[in-house]
Design an enzyme around this catalytic site. Sequence first.
Site, PDB file in Angstrom:
ATOM      1  N   ARG A 107       0.845  -1.205   0.000  1.00 50.68           N
ATOM      2  CA  ARG A 107       0.000   0.000   0.000  1.00 50.68           C
ATOM      3  C   ARG A 107       0.877   1.249   0.000  1.00 50.68           C
ATOM      4  NH1 ARG A 107      -2.834   4.067   2.808  1.00 50.68           N
ATOM      5  NH2 ARG A 107      -4.956   4.338   2.027  1.00 50.68           N
ATOM      6  N   CYS A 108       1.939   1.223   0.801  1.00 51.58           N
ATOM      7  CA  CYS A 108       2.851   2.378   0.867  1.00 51.58           C
ATOM      8  C   CYS A 108       3.463   2.695  -0.498  1.00 51.58           C
ATOM      9  CB  CYS A 108       4.001   2.107   1.833  1.00 51.58           C
ATOM     10  SG  CYS A 108       3.513   1.950   3.544  1.00 51.58           S
ATOM     11  N   MET A 109       3.713   1.656  -1.295  1.00 45.94           N
ATOM     12  CA  MET A 109       4.433   1.829  -2.560  1.00 45.94           C
ATOM     13  C   MET A 109       3.530   2.227  -3.726  1.00 45.94           C
ATOM     14  SD  MET A 109       7.327  -1.142  -2.709  1.00 45.94           S
ATOM     15  CE  MET A 109       6.165  -2.501  -2.898  1.00 45.94           C
TER      16      MET A 109
END
Length: 403
Positions: free
Chosen positions: A391-393
Amino acid sequence: MAMERKIKVYSEIGNLKTVLLHRPGAEIENLIPEHLARLLFDDIPFLRVARTEHDNFSKVLSDNGVEVLYIENLAAQAVKDKETRESFLDEVIAESEIKDENIAGTLKNYLRALPEKEMIDNIIAGIRNKEIGLSEDNNEYPFIMEPMPNLYFTRDPFASIGRGITLNSMKNHIRHRETIFAKYVFKYHQEFKNSDIPLWYNRNEKFSIEGGDELIFSDEVIAIGNSERTSTEAIMRTAKNIFEARETFKTVLMFNIPKSRAFMHLDTVFTMIDYDKFTVHQGIEGNLQVSAITYDYKNKALKVTHEEDSLERILSKYLNRDITLIRCGGGDRVIGRREQWNDGSNTLAISPGKVITYERNYITNEILDKHNVKVISIPSGELSRGRGGPRCMSQPLFREDIK
């Protein structure tokens, strides 16, 4: 005539159609041990392997019908015009806080001479003193312009909410320049500049907010973490701007989470993976303080009600259905902590009940599978060293509506 791209993100789980990534580059190799903390890293990923892993992540997205865009390509296209490129360089150099005007001028000339894509890549990588003819004394910091190794976490510098974005004011000075790319893309890129994309928050505001804290549960409910990186004031201002634009959202839930690196962002501790399922870090499972922010249109004022309850009950109440929390590592004291360290709760839903995860969190992945969640696990030996998950990426730009 250029196509016009719109932002449309009204959930965490709707079929993902367009996503924005950054392919890790030379900035990763400009991490040096004595300056890791300053650059918010614990370790130095091996770039060649990190890129292979990231390319695989991109391929998995493409193979599942997602259009993949790269921030570095869009930024290079956005600054093709000479005047735009000049103002972009002025801004990037000003925010690099170079005190000496002659050095700033030399740096600008150096960057100006490069083709657009190479210029963008160099700015992200960081510029060493020796590249512009300055000496590198052993005791001095070797960079005249600092690298941006956190940029492959495209979730944070801005966040898509509804038909608009928050262009974020980052907590740590080292990440502040990352948001310049999105500013220029949305303002000047052929495909975005005429799309009338509202800004719910702007990067020059003094209160910080980051995309990892911004989750969209449905077209009526947004959750924002009041965390180490996101302040109450920024959340209130964002909520007010969204409500006053008459978006579909009715409630912004402000989750008060511990202000520590272990609980960096809200998506570090839980993510939505299906209509009624979330992955969760067990450290967040006691009673939580939540503030429900709504808007009184008659009096043009925000209304805030505070409540304290378990995560499960809060989510069930606001999503109006029974919610299942799936614990990272099954809640085991050792497994849960190990897999949480590698972002076991940070999943990217590409459609309801279909998620991308890191393969190293295999216990959590097995548990998801038992809960009828389709898991696509990706290698992450090097990517996970940056302390951020799938999700962060990724920054969704377009998701289909959910039923």
